[in-house]
Enzyme design. Structure first.
Site, PDB file in Angstrom:
ATOM      1  N   ALA A 198       0.844  -1.204   0.000  1.00  0.00           N
ATOM      2  CA  ALA A 198       0.000   0.000   0.000  1.00  0.00           C
ATOM      3  C   ALA A 198       0.880   1.256   0.000  1.00  0.00           C
ATOM      4  O   ALA A 198       1.711   1.422   0.891  1.00  0.00           O
ATOM      5  CB  ALA A 198      -0.914   0.003   1.214  1.00  0.00           C
ATOM      6  N   ASP A 199       0.679   2.145  -0.994  1.00  0.00           N
ATOM      7  CA  ASP A 199       1.385   3.419  -0.965  1.00  0.00           C
ATOM      8  C   ASP A 199       0.533   4.445  -0.199  1.00  0.00           C
ATOM      9  O   ASP A 199      -0.513   4.105   0.353  1.00  0.00           O
ATOM     10  CB  ASP A 199       1.740   3.899  -2.381  1.00  0.00           C
ATOM     11  CG  ASP A 199       0.507   4.307  -3.191  1.00  0.00           C
ATOM     12  OD1 ASP A 199      -0.623   4.227  -2.670  1.00  0.00           O
ATOM     13  OD2 ASP A 199       0.683   4.708  -4.355  1.00  0.00           O
ATOM     14  N   SER A 200       0.979   5.690  -0.166  1.00  0.00           N
ATOM     15  CA  SER A 200       0.288   6.700   0.646  1.00  0.00           C
ATOM     16  C   SER A 200      -1.167   6.878   0.222  1.00  0.00           C
ATOM     17  O   SER A 200      -2.059   7.057   1.053  1.00  0.00           O
ATOM     18  CB  SER A 200       1.036   8.032   0.549  1.00  0.00           C
ATOM     19  OG  SER A 200       1.134   8.439  -0.806  1.00  0.00           O
ATOM     20  N   ALA A 256      -3.113   4.571  -1.214  1.00  0.00           N
ATOM     21  CA  ALA A 256      -3.885   3.384  -0.842  1.00  0.00           C
ATOM     22  C   ALA A 256      -4.245   3.431   0.645  1.00  0.00           C
ATOM     23  O   ALA A 256      -5.344   3.033   1.041  1.00  0.00           O
ATOM     24  CB  ALA A 256      -3.089   2.129  -1.168  1.00  0.00           C
TER      25      ALA A 256
END
Lengths: 83, 412
Positions: free
Chosen positions: A35-37, A39
């Site tokens: 998960a990136d920022s 997500a």
């Protein structure tokens, strides 16, 4: 209620991040699941809508993984019910 | 090949302060904010209940003769702003010269109000859709309606690069004149995006201020404790001309555009990169053939989000080196809020106003220094200066769209 919160969060996060539920149970952070920022923001918004709670910016760091999310949401719901 | 010089010979803006540059300038030099509680709709459960709305303008009166009920609010604001652009009696531009010109409009959300209104009507209220929704809500409607209104037969374009749209529009218009494709261009930006759903959407990204109890203190660029930008409506347009032709007509020249840099981070859809922001600034300086020593002011993008202000600070330092610490930098979003696609144009107009008045507008609501924002942000009070020779205007948008423009004081 606690089991319900945990089950609902597992489903919500697994659906949002499109990850395996078992991987979610073992992951130490949502970032470990890829998960990136953005997500993470998506997960937070889905939690707010699902449980009818507000997560202020200063609490974001309290929701790093599934277990912390469960504890946070349960506490918020207790406060909400008490209110 | 000989390149043309490019002059700014007209400027017009509508902000939440009101119609025109002067009305806003008087507020800006006093450090006032135009942010208020939202009036246009019930904010209900919205996390953010504040914005910079444009209220109290009788568009029917200002644009009499036009059928404005079939126009989007973004188009109406565009028409009223470009009308103001040509009201300067000293301009001396013939209708023929103007008709050969074109217009480039930058906007972040375009005709979002009409689209939302139409969907609510159809989906929530089960009413038939607006019959003329296509010509009203197509996103090139503002540019096309402006061309019809003024008879502009030249290049007609609409640019979407989020918050850098307005500055990209001006940069592209500058290039068209510089390279000899056009002699006259209108360029700028517009956004009327304060809607309930758009505000909620911004809230989900956690980039808008929730300082609802203190609207005028909500936009706090570069200050510790900032909690996001404040959404505002606005429009700003400039008349750009071949410099030599403007001199021939002896028309007042407000500024000369001398350099433009545009880059893309190509990295993340929302998280900015200081390297490409810095490169945009350096490209503008290179085209302008000036160095950091020549720059007397920087109008920052300065949104007041936690991330933007840190990254922009790093970009300015990367582009200008040690000189960055000595150059006054301010964010007009502290007073006007964030007009999204209009921001670059409106802030460029007031940068030119600063040049003409030897005054640097402040970054208001600056209360406490952030260790990661360590430049001179002209906190809270406007300052008088000897002369602003050259200035830089930055605009950075989601999508990693970076734009930087260099302007020169015409008195040099």
């Amino acid at each position: 209620m606690k089991k319900n919160v945990k089950d609902a969060l597992i489903q919500l996060i697994a659906d949002t991040l499109k990850v395996d539920k078992n991987a979610l149970l073992e992951a130490s952070s949502l970032q470990d699941l890829g998960a990136d920022s953005l997500a993470v923001l998506e997960v937070l918004a889905e939690i707010e809508d699902k449980f009818g709670i507000s997560i202020p910016d200063e609490d974001i760091n309290k929701i790093v993984n599934l277990h912390e999310a469960v504890a946070y949401v349960e506490k918020k719901l207790e406060i909400k019910d008490a209110g | 090949m000989r390149k043309n010089r490019v002059a700014v010979t007209g400027m017009s803006a509508i902000t939440p302060f009101g119609v025109g540059i002067e009305i806003a300038w008087e507020k800006l030099i006093k450090g006032h904010s135009c942010i208020r509680q939202i009036q246009a709709f019930e904010t209900g459960n919205l996390k953010t209940k504040i914005a910079g709305e444009i209220l109290g303008i009788d568009y029917n009166e200002h644009l009499s003769g036009l059928d404005i009920h079939n126009l989007d609010s973004c188009t109406i604001l565009t028409l009223l702003t470009v009308k103001g652009l040509l009201e300067n009696k000293d301009l001396g531009l013939t209708s023929g010269e103007l008709r050969e010109g074109g217009i480039i409009i930058g906007t972040g959300f375009g005709t979002i109000c009409s689209k939302e209104e139409n969907f609510i009507r159809v989906l929530a209220e089960s009413k038939p859709m607006f019959p003329l929704i296509i010509p009203r809500a197509m996103d090139n409607a503002p540019a096309s309606e402006a061309a019809i209104y003024l008879g502009l037969k030249g290049i007609n374009q609409t640019i979407f690069t989020a918050c850098s749209s307005g500055l990209n529009a001006i940069g592209n218009a500058y290039r068209l004149i510089k390279d000899g494709y056009e002699n006259v261009m209108i360029a700028g930006g517009v956004d009327t995006s304060i809607t309930k759903y758009n505000l909620e959407a911004w809230s989900k990204l956690r980039v808008v201020s929730t300082r609802n109890h203190d609207p005028t203190g909500a936009s706090r660029p570069f200050s510790k404790g900032r909690d996001g930008f404040v959404l505002s409506d606005g429009a700003g347009f400039l008349l750009l001309e071949n410099y030599d032709k403007a001199v021939e007509r002896q028309v007042p020249i407000y500024a000369e555009i001398i350099g433009f840099g545009a880059t893309c981070d190509a990295q993340h859809i929302t998280a900015p990169s200081f390297q490409e922001q810095a490169r945009a600034i350096m490209l503008a300086l290179k085209e302008a053939e000036i160095t950091a020593d020549d720059v007397d002011y920087i109008s920052a993008h300065g949104t007041a989000t936690k991330l933007n202000d840190v990254i922009e600070t790093k970009a300015i330092k990367a582009a200008l080196g040690e000189k960055a610490y000595a150059i006054p930098i301010s964010s007009l979003k502290s007073q006007i809020g964030h007009t999204i696609g209009a921001a670059g144009a409106i802030e460029l107009i007031f940068t030119i106003q600063m040049m003409l008045n030897n005054t640097i507008l402040p970054t208001i609501n600056f209360e406490e220094r952030d260790d990661e924002c360590d430049l001179n942000y002209v906190p809270n009070k406007a300052i008088k200066v000897g002369q602003i020779r050259y200035a830089i205007k930055n605009s950075f948008g989601f999508g990693g769209n970076n734009a930087s423009l260099a302007i020169k004081n015409p008195r040099l």
